[in-house]
Design a protein around this motif. Sequence first.
Motif, PDB file in Angstrom:
ATOM      1  N   ILE A  33      -5.677 -14.065 -24.389  1.00 43.23           N
ATOM      2  CA  ILE A  33      -4.633 -13.117 -24.009  1.00 43.23           C
ATOM      3  C   ILE A  33      -3.819 -13.792 -22.910  1.00 43.23           C
ATOM      4  O   ILE A  33      -4.393 -14.329 -21.949  1.00 43.23           O
ATOM      5  CB  ILE A  33      -5.244 -11.799 -23.484  1.00 43.23           C
ATOM      6  CG1 ILE A  33      -5.877 -11.005 -24.639  1.00 43.23           C
ATOM      7  CG2 ILE A  33      -4.190 -10.945 -22.784  1.00 43.23           C
ATOM      8  CD1 ILE A  33      -6.646  -9.768 -24.190  1.00 43.23           C
ATOM      9  N   LEU A  34      -2.526 -13.793 -23.070  1.00 40.54           N
ATOM     10  CA  LEU A  34      -1.640 -14.362 -22.054  1.00 40.54           C
ATOM     11  C   LEU A  34      -1.331 -13.288 -21.017  1.00 40.54           C
ATOM     12  O   LEU A  34      -0.890 -12.190 -21.360  1.00 40.54           O
ATOM     13  CB  LEU A  34      -0.341 -14.850 -22.702  1.00 40.54           C
ATOM     14  CG  LEU A  34       0.679 -15.458 -21.736  1.00 40.54           C
ATOM     15  CD1 LEU A  34       0.243 -16.843 -21.301  1.00 40.54           C
ATOM     16  CD2 LEU A  34       2.061 -15.527 -22.369  1.00 40.54           C
ATOM     17  N   ILE A  35      -1.580 -13.606 -19.751  1.00 38.33           N
ATOM     18  CA  ILE A  35      -1.167 -12.716 -18.652  1.00 38.33           C
ATOM     19  C   ILE A  35       0.053 -13.372 -18.006  1.00 38.33           C
ATOM     20  O   ILE A  35      -0.051 -14.463 -17.446  1.00 38.33           O
ATOM     21  CB  ILE A  35      -2.285 -12.527 -17.611  1.00 38.33           C
ATOM     22  CG1 ILE A  35      -3.543 -11.966 -18.273  1.00 38.33           C
ATOM     23  CG2 ILE A  35      -1.819 -11.604 -16.484  1.00 38.33           C
ATOM     24  CD1 ILE A  35      -4.734 -11.837 -17.336  1.00 38.33           C
ATOM     25  N   ASP A  36       1.173 -12.729 -18.137  1.00 40.86           N
ATOM     26  CA  ASP A  36       2.429 -13.281 -17.616  1.00 40.86           C
ATOM     27  C   ASP A  36       2.942 -12.390 -16.477  1.00 40.86           C
ATOM     28  O   ASP A  36       3.418 -11.286 -16.708  1.00 40.86           O
ATOM     29  CB  ASP A  36       3.463 -13.359 -18.757  1.00 40.86           C
ATOM     30  CG  ASP A  36       4.773 -14.025 -18.314  1.00 40.86           C
ATOM     31  OD1 ASP A  36       4.964 -14.222 -17.098  1.00 40.86           O
ATOM     32  OD2 ASP A  36       5.598 -14.341 -19.196  1.00 40.86           O
ATOM     33  N   ALA A  37       2.808 -12.922 -15.265  1.00 42.81           N
ATOM     34  CA  ALA A  37       3.330 -12.206 -14.090  1.00 42.81           C
ATOM     35  C   ALA A  37       4.376 -13.089 -13.409  1.00 42.81           C
ATOM     36  O   ALA A  37       4.500 -13.105 -12.192  1.00 42.81           O
ATOM     37  CB  ALA A  37       2.199 -11.861 -13.139  1.00 42.81           C
ATOM     38  N   SER A  38       5.104 -13.845 -14.243  1.00 45.28           N
ATOM     39  CA  SER A  38       6.088 -14.802 -13.692  1.00 45.28           C
ATOM     40  C   SER A  38       7.403 -14.119 -13.336  1.00 45.28           C
ATOM     41  O   SER A  38       8.227 -14.667 -12.611  1.00 45.28           O
ATOM     42  CB  SER A  38       6.330 -15.938 -14.691  1.00 45.28           C
ATOM     43  OG  SER A  38       6.824 -15.416 -15.909  1.00 45.28           O
ATOM     44  N   GLN A  39       7.624 -12.913 -13.865  1.00 43.21           N
ATOM     45  CA  GLN A  39       8.854 -12.173 -13.566  1.00 43.21           C
ATOM     46  C   GLN A  39       8.493 -10.922 -12.756  1.00 43.21           C
ATOM     47  O   GLN A  39       7.595 -10.971 -11.939  1.00 43.21           O
ATOM     48  CB  GLN A  39       9.568 -11.799 -14.875  1.00 43.21           C
ATOM     49  CG  GLN A  39       9.883 -12.983 -15.792  1.00 43.21           C
ATOM     50  CD  GLN A  39      10.873 -13.969 -15.192  1.00 43.21           C
ATOM     51  OE1 GLN A  39      11.859 -13.562 -14.600  1.00 43.21           O
ATOM     52  NE2 GLN A  39      10.597 -15.258 -15.351  1.00 43.21           N
ATOM     53  N   ASN A  40       9.180  -9.826 -13.009  1.00 40.84           N
ATOM     54  CA  ASN A  40       8.936  -8.607 -12.228  1.00 40.84           C
ATOM     55  C   ASN A  40       7.898  -7.679 -12.849  1.00 40.84           C
ATOM     56  O   ASN A  40       7.506  -6.693 -12.248  1.00 40.84           O
ATOM     57  CB  ASN A  40      10.247  -7.830 -12.030  1.00 40.84           C
ATOM     58  CG  ASN A  40      11.249  -8.644 -11.226  1.00 40.84           C
ATOM     59  OD1 ASN A  40      10.839  -9.424 -10.366  1.00 40.84           O
ATOM     60  ND2 ASN A  40      12.525  -8.476 -11.500  1.00 40.84           N
ATOM     61  N   ASP A  41       7.487  -7.974 -14.097  1.00 41.79           N
ATOM     62  CA  ASP A  41       6.511  -7.141 -14.794  1.00 41.79           C
ATOM     63  C   ASP A  41       5.257  -7.942 -15.094  1.00 41.79           C
ATOM     64  O   ASP A  41       5.306  -9.173 -15.219  1.00 41.79           O
ATOM     65  CB  ASP A  41       7.080  -6.633 -16.129  1.00 41.79           C
ATOM     66  CG  ASP A  41       8.260  -5.700 -15.936  1.00 41.79           C
ATOM     67  OD1 ASP A  41       8.126  -4.741 -15.167  1.00 41.79           O
ATOM     68  OD2 ASP A  41       9.312  -5.943 -16.567  1.00 41.79           O
ATOM     69  N   ILE A  42       4.147  -7.212 -15.247  1.00 39.36           N
ATOM     70  CA  ILE A  42       2.918  -7.842 -15.729  1.00 39.36           C
ATOM     71  C   ILE A  42       2.866  -7.589 -17.234  1.00 39.36           C
ATOM     72  O   ILE A  42       2.845  -6.441 -17.676  1.00 39.36           O
ATOM     73  CB  ILE A  42       1.670  -7.247 -15.045  1.00 39.36           C
ATOM     74  CG1 ILE A  42       1.764  -7.426 -13.530  1.00 39.36           C
ATOM     75  CG2 ILE A  42       0.402  -7.894 -15.593  1.00 39.36           C
ATOM     76  CD1 ILE A  42       0.748  -6.596 -12.740  1.00 39.36           C
ATOM     77  N   LYS A  43       2.868  -8.680 -18.007  1.00 37.15           N
ATOM     78  CA  LYS A  43       2.852  -8.534 -19.464  1.00 37.15           C
ATOM     79  C   LYS A  43       1.610  -9.200 -20.037  1.00 37.15           C
ATOM     80  O   LYS A  43       1.275 -10.318 -19.655  1.00 37.15           O
ATOM     81  CB  LYS A  43       4.097  -9.197 -20.077  1.00 37.15           C
ATOM     82  CG  LYS A  43       5.395  -8.469 -19.784  1.00 37.15           C
ATOM     83  CD  LYS A  43       6.549  -9.219 -20.444  1.00 37.15           C
ATOM     84  CE  LYS A  43       7.893  -8.600 -20.093  1.00 37.15           C
ATOM     85  NZ  LYS A  43       8.998  -9.444 -20.559  1.00 37.15           N
ATOM     86  N   PHE A  44       0.968  -8.495 -20.972  1.00 37.48           N
ATOM     87  CA  PHE A  44      -0.143  -9.065 -21.733  1.00 37.48           C
ATOM     88  C   PHE A  44       0.382  -9.351 -23.136  1.00 37.48           C
ATOM     89  O   PHE A  44       1.061  -8.513 -23.728  1.00 37.48           O
ATOM     90  CB  PHE A  44      -1.306  -8.073 -21.843  1.00 37.48           C
ATOM     91  CG  PHE A  44      -2.139  -7.943 -20.595  1.00 37.48           C
ATOM     92  CD1 PHE A  44      -1.716  -8.464 -19.380  1.00 37.48           C
ATOM     93  CD2 PHE A  44      -3.360  -7.282 -20.629  1.00 37.48           C
ATOM     94  CE1 PHE A  44      -2.480  -8.332 -18.231  1.00 37.48           C
ATOM     95  CE2 PHE A  44      -4.134  -7.135 -19.492  1.00 37.48           C
ATOM     96  CZ  PHE A  44      -3.698  -7.660 -18.287  1.00 37.48           C
ATOM     97  N   THR A  45       0.040 -10.520 -23.667  1.00 40.60           N
ATOM     98  CA  THR A  45       0.485 -10.892 -25.019  1.00 40.60           C
ATOM     99  C   THR A  45      -0.656 -11.513 -25.808  1.00 40.60           C
ATOM    100  O   THR A  45      -1.444 -12.291 -25.264  1.00 40.60           O
ATOM    101  CB  THR A  45       1.652 -11.909 -24.961  1.00 40.60           C
ATOM    102  OG1 THR A  45       2.673 -11.410 -24.108  1.00 40.60           O
ATOM    103  CG2 THR A  45       2.253 -12.164 -26.347  1.00 40.60           C
ATOM    104  N   ALA A  46      -0.743 -11.163 -27.102  1.00 40.00           N
ATOM    105  CA  ALA A  46      -1.634 -11.851 -28.046  1.00 40.00           C
ATOM    106  C   ALA A  46      -0.836 -12.108 -29.316  1.00 40.00           C
ATOM    107  O   ALA A  46       0.069 -11.347 -29.650  1.00 40.00           O
ATOM    108  CB  ALA A  46      -2.868 -11.013 -28.339  1.00 40.00           C
ATOM    109  N   ASN A  47      -1.188 -13.194 -30.004  1.00 36.47           N
ATOM    110  CA  ASN A  47      -0.370 -13.603 -31.151  1.00 36.47           C
ATOM    111  C   ASN A  47      -1.230 -14.411 -32.115  1.00 36.47           C
ATOM    112  O   ASN A  47      -1.798 -15.433 -31.728  1.00 36.47           O
ATOM    113  CB  ASN A  47       0.797 -14.460 -30.641  1.00 36.47           C
ATOM    114  CG  ASN A  47       1.800 -14.802 -31.732  1.00 36.47           C
ATOM    115  OD1 ASN A  47       1.665 -14.362 -32.867  1.00 36.47           O
ATOM    116  ND2 ASN A  47       2.792 -15.598 -31.393  1.00 36.47           N
TER     117      ASN A  47
END
Length: 368
Positions: A33-47
Amino acid sequence: MKIVCNKNDLLKGVNTVMKAVPSKTTMPILECILIDASQNDIKFTANDMELGIETKVEGLISERGIVALEAKLFSEIIRKLPDNDVTITSDEKNNTLIVCEKAKFSIMGKDGEDFSYLPFVERDYCISVSQFTLREVIRQTIFSIAPNDSNKMMTGELFEIHGNELKVVSLDGHRISIRKIELKSEYGEKKVIVPGKTLIEISKILSGGTEDMVEIYFTENHIVFEFDQTVVVSRLIEGNYFRVNQMLSNDYETKVTINKKEFLDCIDRATLLVKEGDKRPIILNISEDMMELKISSQIGSMDEMIDITLEGKDIKIGFNPKFLIDALRVIDDEQIDIYYMNPKAPCFIRDEAQTYIYLILPVNFVDA
């Protein structure tokens, strides 16, 4: 990266995207699972390269960053943490620390830059339906797809838009399910085949509210569902769908009006005598204003009568009971109409406006 989130918000995000984590893959990064907190939101992604899910998770970003964590392990850790705030910290080598109250987990992450992001999809063609409607339409058709057929078309559902109508069709070679819903606006014509797996996973994460909307975007190769804080992107199945209209007919020799619950309960009782995988037909003998239902197997036999309203000829016809049960379970009407042509032709269960149509092929049986 350093983020602080409530355990329940984290768990909701993890459970949402886990549906796009492949069970088997040759690319270890896709097991994350990708945890992306590089911008203003915390996003979880799976693909998994066929289906991708991204969802926003409420929380505080103390240090921006990005990390990919092994999905199964991360999911289990979060699930078993106390119900409190969770702090997730990762360093430049992707060493990740998960802390909640007195519990501390240190795990190795992977470089988030290696992760396969969701494909960019043009958002030109879009329809809007309520979450409740979409979930119901999936529930009322998905049972008719083939689980794993050599013909890939049968593993998906046709989404066809014509004016202000969305028609959803599924079939598996023995039956066809069709649901039509009215859209709030007029749209240009569109036909796509959506993988059944995508629709099954979407129906699990829709909240199902009548006021909560889903925006559905169509392109040549992808379909996108946007709702709540979540984006689901799926590849479409390529090719031309079956010419279903040629398989439908309004002709009939016999029309039966019957109480749906009575009919369903009766077939349900009959299947007590049929073991899994035992293909015993249920035989319907329709005459005057009665329907006799009969089934016999090595265990025993059952015979039951139901009151009906009959229009047209008497008929004796056999069906796989499971196919009748699947269709009857998803119809909400109290009284239903069933149309028969002859013992070798499919029956149609449909309402007058044809908002739903279920076609079921009969089976051969030896007359006792």
